[in-house]
Design an enzyme around this catalytic site. Structure first.
Site, PDB file in Angstrom:
ATOM      1  N   SER A 143      63.403 -19.312   6.391  1.00  0.00           N
ATOM      2  CA  SER A 143      62.398 -20.153   5.722  1.00  0.00           C
ATOM      3  C   SER A 143      62.743 -21.619   5.969  1.00  0.00           C
ATOM      4  CB  SER A 143      62.431 -19.896   4.212  1.00  0.00           C
ATOM      5  OG  SER A 143      61.635 -20.830   3.516  1.00  0.00           O
ATOM      6  N   TYR A 156      67.273 -18.739  -3.588  1.00  0.00           N
ATOM      7  CA  TYR A 156      66.377 -18.424  -2.463  1.00  0.00           C
ATOM      8  C   TYR A 156      66.737 -19.300  -1.260  1.00  0.00           C
ATOM      9  CZ  TYR A 156      62.060 -17.872   0.273  1.00  0.00           C
ATOM     10  OH  TYR A 156      61.170 -17.617   1.291  1.00  0.00           O
TER      11      TYR A 156
END
Ligand code: NAP
Length: 261
Positions: A143, A156
């Site tokens: 990401s 995350y």
């Protein structure tokens, strides 16, 4: 001939979003597939869409953070198709936004287990088969959150930075084997994971603000990430290895800039 004709591929997180779009595209490009998600109905729905287009697919309900389950779906691909050429370790969870002092060890462990240990387990299980073949492509979804802050919660972001390191280090651990290992770093993509962001903005009437921070001035859609995964899965990417490639409309290219019109 499709770009993945004759290839045997596994896609995780295929019951939704980026994984579903990638599984559909891989099948259209000729891959035979094992697709995985933790929710059986969701992954079966993707499988039905692939079969409706004439594709070959097995769907498996499994938790990507469970080593026995991962070994099971990799073995399934090998026993049904005779090998595995492509693994797209894509399943992930966001964990939401929890203030630092409220974050617990189990909260961190759950996110790291799915987002980082999951791809590790897929690599561990699939790479021996690829090494035997002298060839293979492993793709992980990282990401832009793994590149720098403010694109997700703390665990995350740490998990996705870990995925970037994972592909770099494993590509080198697999030195000389012919197996390529890369990651994709999506920007903001409209999927199940980001639904609360989109729903919230639409409810507030601020949806025209979504995705405005990148120079393309829009959010992305799952098929746009699937195209990058297709490239990395295919022999077109035969010399691309150990890379984490942003597919983010240019979001990660820029410093904060106040002068936008
Ligand atoms: P999504 O629509 O929620 O798809 C992810 C799928 O993975 C869901 O079906 C989810 O099931 C499944 N999954 C979660 N944990 C799993 C587990 N332990 N075992 C098996 N399957 C599991 O979200 P997405 O955006 O397509 O996410 C795909 C990947 O892209 C993720 O790694 C995510 O971190 C990454 N990503 C997304 C964006 C974005 O803006 N959307 C940006 C950067 C990176 P449940 O629905 O039951 O959780």
């Amino acid at each position: 001939m499709g770009r993945l004709s004759g290839k045997r591929a596994i896609v995780t997180g295929a019951g939704s979003g980026i994984g579903r779009a990638s599984a559909l595209l891989f099948a259209r490009e000729g891959a035979k597939l094992v697709i995985v998600d933790r929710v059986e109905d969701a992954v079966d729905e993707t499988a039905a869409a692939i079969r409706a287009e004439g594709g070959t697919v097995f769907s498996v309900a499994a938790d990507v953070s469970d080593e026995a389950a991962v070994n099971g779906f990799v073995d399934h691909c090998v026993s049904e198709f005779g090998g595995v050429d492509v693994v797209y370790a894509n399943a992930g969870i966001s964990g939401g936004m929890v203030p630092l002092q409220e974050q617990t060890v189990p909260y961190w462990q759950e996110i790291l287990a799915v987002n980082l240990i999951g791809p590790f387990l897929a690599i561990k299980a699939a790479s021996p088969h690829m090494i035997k073949q002298g060839k293979g492509s492993i793709i992980c979804t990282a990401s832009v959150a793994g590149l720098r802050a403010n694109a997700g919660g703390t665990p995350y972001s740490a998990s996705k930075a870990g995925v970037i390191s994972l592909v770099q280090t494993v590509a080198n651990e697999l030195y000389g084997t012919g197996v390529r290992v890369n990651a994709i770093c999506p920007g903001l993509i409209e999927t199940g994971m980001t639904k609360p962001i989109f729903d919230g903005a639409r409810a507030r009437g601020t949806d025209d603000k979504i995705g405005q921070l990148n120079p393309l001035k829009r959010y992305g859609l799952p098929p746009e990430i699937a195209q990058a995964a297709l490239f990395l899965a295919s022999d077109d990417a035969s010399y691309v290895n150990g890379q984490a490639i942003p597919v983010d409309g240019g979001l990660s290219s820029t410093h904060p800039f106040a002068g936008r019109r």
